[in-house]
Scaffold this active site. Structure first.
Site, PDB file in Angstrom:
ATOM      1  N   GLY B 293      39.286  43.054  32.065  1.00 42.91           N
ATOM      2  CA  GLY B 293      38.151  42.446  32.753  1.00 42.91           C
ATOM      3  C   GLY B 293      36.879  43.262  32.608  1.00 42.91           C
ATOM      4  O   GLY B 293      36.580  43.819  31.553  1.00 42.91           O
ATOM      5  N   SER B 294      36.178  43.381  33.733  1.00 42.34           N
ATOM      6  CA  SER B 294      34.837  43.977  33.702  1.00 42.34           C
ATOM      7  C   SER B 294      34.820  45.412  33.216  1.00 42.34           C
ATOM      8  O   SER B 294      33.764  45.905  32.811  1.00 42.34           O
ATOM      9  CB  SER B 294      34.236  43.929  35.100  1.00 42.34           C
ATOM     10  OG  SER B 294      34.184  42.597  35.538  1.00 42.34           O
TER      11      SER B 294
END
Lengths: 427, 592
Positions: B293-294
């Site tokens: 993810g981020s």
């Protein structure tokens, strides 16, 4: 003494036997055939005679030397062979050595004691010896009195120590046999019935021995009896027939129990079943084979470490072969051969001097110890089936050593009485 | 014959003498045959019975942490075994019941063994008995019951270091973790010698050595016991507080690649053999894959910076907070308006990251992720390490390129993520990870410009400042930096409403030393943002670790203008005194 001899002569049918007459005469007068060195004492110029010289005038140094060497070597080997098992059973590696040392000391006392008994007395009490032997052999068969070890009832125990009647019985029976033969030489020689009567004693004792069972003692006793009959001059034909009967009897036993024959014959190829019937012999052969010329060294045996059963008694010879090698084996065989030949010679000289009972007793003891040693060594080397026989004078065991010691004492007595006769004749 | 008895007697006498001599000769002949001709054969038969090959046992090496504290040690214990063939079938009941009671076995166990396994000669009754208890059993002297000395492994840290240290089976063979990875070195090799045994199996004499014993070597691990303990405690608390399914944390030295701590929840006690279900045994930080993810966004930015098309202050318009690419809608949590590149990281803007990603050639973006060691081996050699997946750029469509640029569509391990973050702190060099203590700094390939790595570090520092996503990651007295990640989990082909909270970061930012990554799987108390769930764990671990390592604070104290901003060499020296003058050549430029 004179009385004894005359009794012996009187009992023997000497008048019809030229040889017997010759014996009777030799008792009265010195026999010129006897080598001077063997009988005539050395005189030292000033008449001083050391005590030891007086002793050796009456005793045979070769016999004593052989016996002493065998006993000493036996004691050393027992000490070495028993360390492992003594440590295991008693927590002291020398426990069995000390016990055997006591046996040897007591044995020496018995030897001296017996050597002090006149042959005539021994001959007179020999029927008693036979009866006592048979009672003991019968007692051992009674459960509760007889003590069973490895399937054979051979022991009578008194607390911590026990006796093996068969060891004493062998000596007792053959002394009676010698006494019987000395009294009835002619009867045994001249008739089948006489021969049979002589055998009755053996036929009475053998079942008792076989019932234990103690095949080794039976074999030794029968072989000794045959040897004595052979020397008693039983005609060859009768002797052969008697031997035939013996073989037939053995065949019967074999037919009755074929499984036993098979087990007995396993000695011919012990490696066929090295962990079963051949176990003991395989271990014994390995012990001997490991030895080589000079052995692995005293105390260095590996086989005694629970591989070879009875390393200190029945298989002492194998153990010795492992530790001291071929040299020791030859020495031991030569010593037993010397012992046997010496006792034959003692017997012959005694016979010539008219000591008929002494002669048969000497032959009997020589044959007994010689044959037992030969069988034991043969068993150890895989030439004969395994039997529970000790190596006389050497193996661990009180009864065995005491019986042998008594036998040696009689041998010494026979030689002593003969020399005394010769000396009296010479002086 | 009877007519000439004397001649007959003479013959008989000679016959007997000859018989005697013949017998003696026969016996001697046999003796010669046995001892000379058959000597070799019989000696061989004897050797086959006496000679045995005995094992010389060796002790398994210890596992030590980097400061020499034990992580796994070996202690002697006794095992009780019985020889059913020695057991009396009639049963020596009092002794047996006493032993059964002492070993808390059910009554009649020994009796059953004697009955059912009478053909065997060796049956374990109970292994690894305390020496004092074993002595009591031995003192009973029950026939057929024996003791055997064995070694037992003890793990002083218990469940705190269970996953990294692993454990051995009852025969001391490595089964998991370092115990398995270095099993050969640890166990050494037992020696063999030829011995003479007596028939009762006791050694009597050593004959020869067949091969010597190689004792197991003690291994000094890169793990720091104190950091490991802190990480374990912090993670355990977080997992409990957020009622999470699982969690992991990794602490690395960014320069040497040494792993200082690896912890997972749920864990197990390696000293207890029962406590071992599969979900507890898993070393999730190394074997489990997740979408990062981020936390990938800094790498997207780094790739964009490397392409030269953007600068840290280049402005990107993320309005209206969502964007449509190939049928997908990418959303930010709210409309961030116009952000510069640093702002994209600080606010964790998906739209911003997607736009940056799309501005790159697929190959450049792919290289920007692939070269950072994502979805490739970390070089740690840890057993069961997962590699993960990063699809090749040739298969990408526009949607895939976009999702990858903010961290979906690839899978990595936490260890890989921590290693990739180490690049920023290590001036663009990618260290190989190692679990053994290393002297100095081994050479590492350059995968990023030092200037770009430095720029990313500045951006990561912004994340934990007010206005960033991870204020909770802050550590008092130290400058730190990192990136949050909150990932919706992919299950059965679709994204579901459960989350993975992530935080990966560096400390201290004046001269980065530690790379720490924390993942909390499925926090289920309603809070699931990385900045809320994982960042506090990071903060606790870093605060304690820096204190243990005696790193001076690097936040300028408002009271005194003279801040003790430690130089890199100073920090390194504090961490590992041997780093100065290490034997490794400086190959910073070697891979360029």
């Amino acid at each position: 003494m004179i009385e004894t001899i005359s009794t012996a002569v009187g009992c023997s049918p000497s008048k019809r036997n030229p040889q017997g007459v010759a014996f009777a005469r030799s008792a009265a007068a010195p026999d010129p055939a006897i080598p001077a060195s063997a009988s005539i004492p050395l005189e030292i110029g000033n008449g001083f005679k050391p005590r030891s010289e007086a002793f050796w005038r009456h005793h045979d140094p070769l016999l004593w030397g052989v016996v002493a060497t065998l006993t000493a070597l036996g004691l050393v080997m027992v000490a070495s062979a028993s360390t492992a098992i003594a440590q295991d059973h008693y927590g002291d590696p020398l426990a069995l050595f000390w016990r055997q040392s006591i046996h040897v000391l007591v044995g020496l006392a018995v030897m001296i004691l017996v050597a002090c008994l006149p042959l005539a007395k021994i001959s007179r009490v020999s029927p008693l010896l036979l009866v006592v032997s048979m009672i003991l052999l019968a007692l051992v068969l009674i459960p509760g009195i007889g003590h069973e070890v490895k399937g054979s009832a051979r022991w009578i125990r008194f607390g911590t120590f026990g006796i093996q009647p068969s060891e004493f019985a062998k000596v007792g029976v053959l002394l009676y046999f010698a006494s019987y033969l000395s009294r009835r030489t002619l009867e045994v020689r001249s008739s089948y019935f006489g021969l049979f009567k002589a055998f009755i004693v053996i036929l009475l004792v053998c079942p008792l021995l076989l019932a234990e069972p103690d095949y080794g003692a039976t074999a030794v006793l029968v072989a000794t009896a045959f040897g004595m009959l052979f020397l008693a001059g039983v005609p060859m034909m009768r002797f052969v027939i008697a031997t035939g009967f013996l073989i037939a009897a053995m065949g019967m036993l074999a037919l009755l129990a074929p499984y036993r024959v098979q087990r007995i014959m396993s000695f011919t190829d012990p490696f066929a079943d090295p962990f079963g019937s051949g176990f003991q012999l395989v271990q014994a052969l390995i012990a001997i084979g490991r030895g080589g010329f000079f052995g692995v060294g005293l105390g260095e045996s590996v086989q005694k470490l629970f591989y070879l059963p009875e390393a200190h008694s029945d298989f002492l010879f194998s153990m010795m072969a492992e530790e001291l090698g071929l040299v020791s084996m030859v020495v031991v065989v030569v010593l037993y051969t010397l012992f046997m030949l010496r006792s034959l010679a003692i017997g012959y000289r005694a016979q010539r001097s008219g000591l008929v009972f002494g002669a048969y007793a000497a032959w009997g003891i020589g044959l007994l110890i010689g044959i037992q040693a030969g069988i034991n060594i043969g068993v150890n080397m895989g030439l004969l089936p395994t039997k529970g026989l000790t190596l006389p004078l050497m193996s661990y065991g009180g009864s065995s050593f005491l019986a042998c010691a008594a036998g040696v004492g009689i041998l010494a007595r026979v030689e002593r009485e003969r020399r005394m006769l010769c000396m009296r004749g010479a002086s | 014959m009877s007519g000439h008895p004397s001649s007959g007697f003479g013959a008989r006498r000679w016959f007997l003498i000859l018989m005697t001599l013949a017998c003696a000769g026969g016996l001697i002949g046999r003796a010669v045959d046995l001892q000379v001709n058959r000597h070799e054969f019989l000696k061989g038969e004897g050797n086959a019975r006496h000679l045995r090959v005995a094992t010389i046992p060796v002790r398994r090496g210890m596992l030590l942490d980097r400061n020499g504290e034990p992580l796994a040690a070996t202690a002697p214990v006794q095992s009780v075994w019985i020889n059913p063939q020695e057991l009396d079938e009639r049963g020596e009941t009092p002794g047996w019941t006493a032993i059964e009671k002492m070993l808390s076995l059910s009554k009649g166990t020994i009796h059953d063994i004697a009955l059912e396994r009478g053909d065997r000669q060796f049956v374990y009754l109970r292994r690894h008995v305390e020496p004092s208890l074993a002595q009591e059993i031995d003192a009973l002297g029950v026939l057929g019951v024996h003791l055997q000395r064995e070694d037992r492994r003890y793990y002083p840290m218990g469940e705190a270091a269970a996953h990294v240290v692993g454990f051995t089976d009852i025969d001391n063979r490595g089964q998991e973790g370092i115990e398995l990875a270095f099993d050969k070195v640890l166990s050494g090799e037992s020696g063999k010698k030829r011995v003479i045994r007596d028939r009762l199996g006791r050694n009597v004499e050593d004959v020869e050595s067949i091969h010597p014993a190689w004792p197991g070597r003690d291994l000094t691990l890169s793990i720091d016991r104190r950091i490991q303990a802190v990480a374990h405690r912090s993670l355990l608390e977080a997992v409990r507080r957020h009622d999470a399914k699982a969690g992991s944390a990794v602490v690395l030295n960014v320069h040497s690649g040494e792993v200082l701590a690896v912890v997972n929840q749920p864990s197990y006690n390696p000293n207890k053999r029962g406590d071992r279900s599969n979900h507890k045994l898993r070393n999730r930080a190394i074997t489990d894959l997740f979408e990062p993810g981020s936390t990938v966004k800094p790498f997207t930015v780094a790739a964009a910076l490397a392409s030269g098309s953007v600068q840290p202050d280049t402005e990107v318009n993320t309005s209206p907070g969502f964007m449509r690419v190939g049928g997908y809608v990418i959303r930010d949590i709210r409309d961030f308006g116009v952000l510069d590149v640093t702002g994209i990281i600080r606010k964790s803007s998906n739209v911003g990251a997607a736009k940056l990603g799309l501005s790159l050639a697929p190959r450049d973006l792919w290289r920007g992720l692939d070269r950072m060691g994502l979805a490739t081996s970390t070089g740690s050699g840890f057993p069961g390490e997962a590699y993960g997946t990063l699809p090749d750029f040739s298969t990408w469509g526009e949607a895939r390129q976009v999702t990858l640029s903010y961290g979906y569509g690839l899978s990595v391990t936490l260890l890989q993520l921590a290693r990739a973050y180490a690049i920023f702190g290590n001036g663009g060099l990618l260290p190989d990870l190692r679990f053994l203590k290393t002297q100095g700094v081994p050479p590492a390939p350059r995968v990023m410009d030092a200037a770009i790595a430095d720029a990313i570090c500045r951006m990561l520092e912004e994340v934990v400042q007010p206005g960033g996503t991870a204020v909770l990651a802050q550590v008092e007295g130290y400058r730190i930096g990192g990136k949050t990640g909150t990932i919706r989990k992919l299950e059965d082909g679709g994204y579901v409403d459960s989350h993975v909270a992530l935080f990966a970061g560096l400390a201290p930012m004046s001269a980065p030393l530690l790379s720490v990554a924390v993942v909390i799987d499925e926090p289920s108390d309603g809070i699931y943002y990385g900045g809320r769930v994982a960042a506090p764990v990071f903060s606790e671990i870093v605060a304690e670790s820096l204190r243990f390592l005696k790193i001076p604070p690097d936040v300028p104290d408002p009271a005194s203008p003279k801040s003790p901003s430690g130089t890199m060499a100073g920090i390194e020296a504090a961490f590992d005194p041997l780093v100065v003058g290490s034997g490794y050549p400086n190959n910073e430029n070697a891979s360029r």
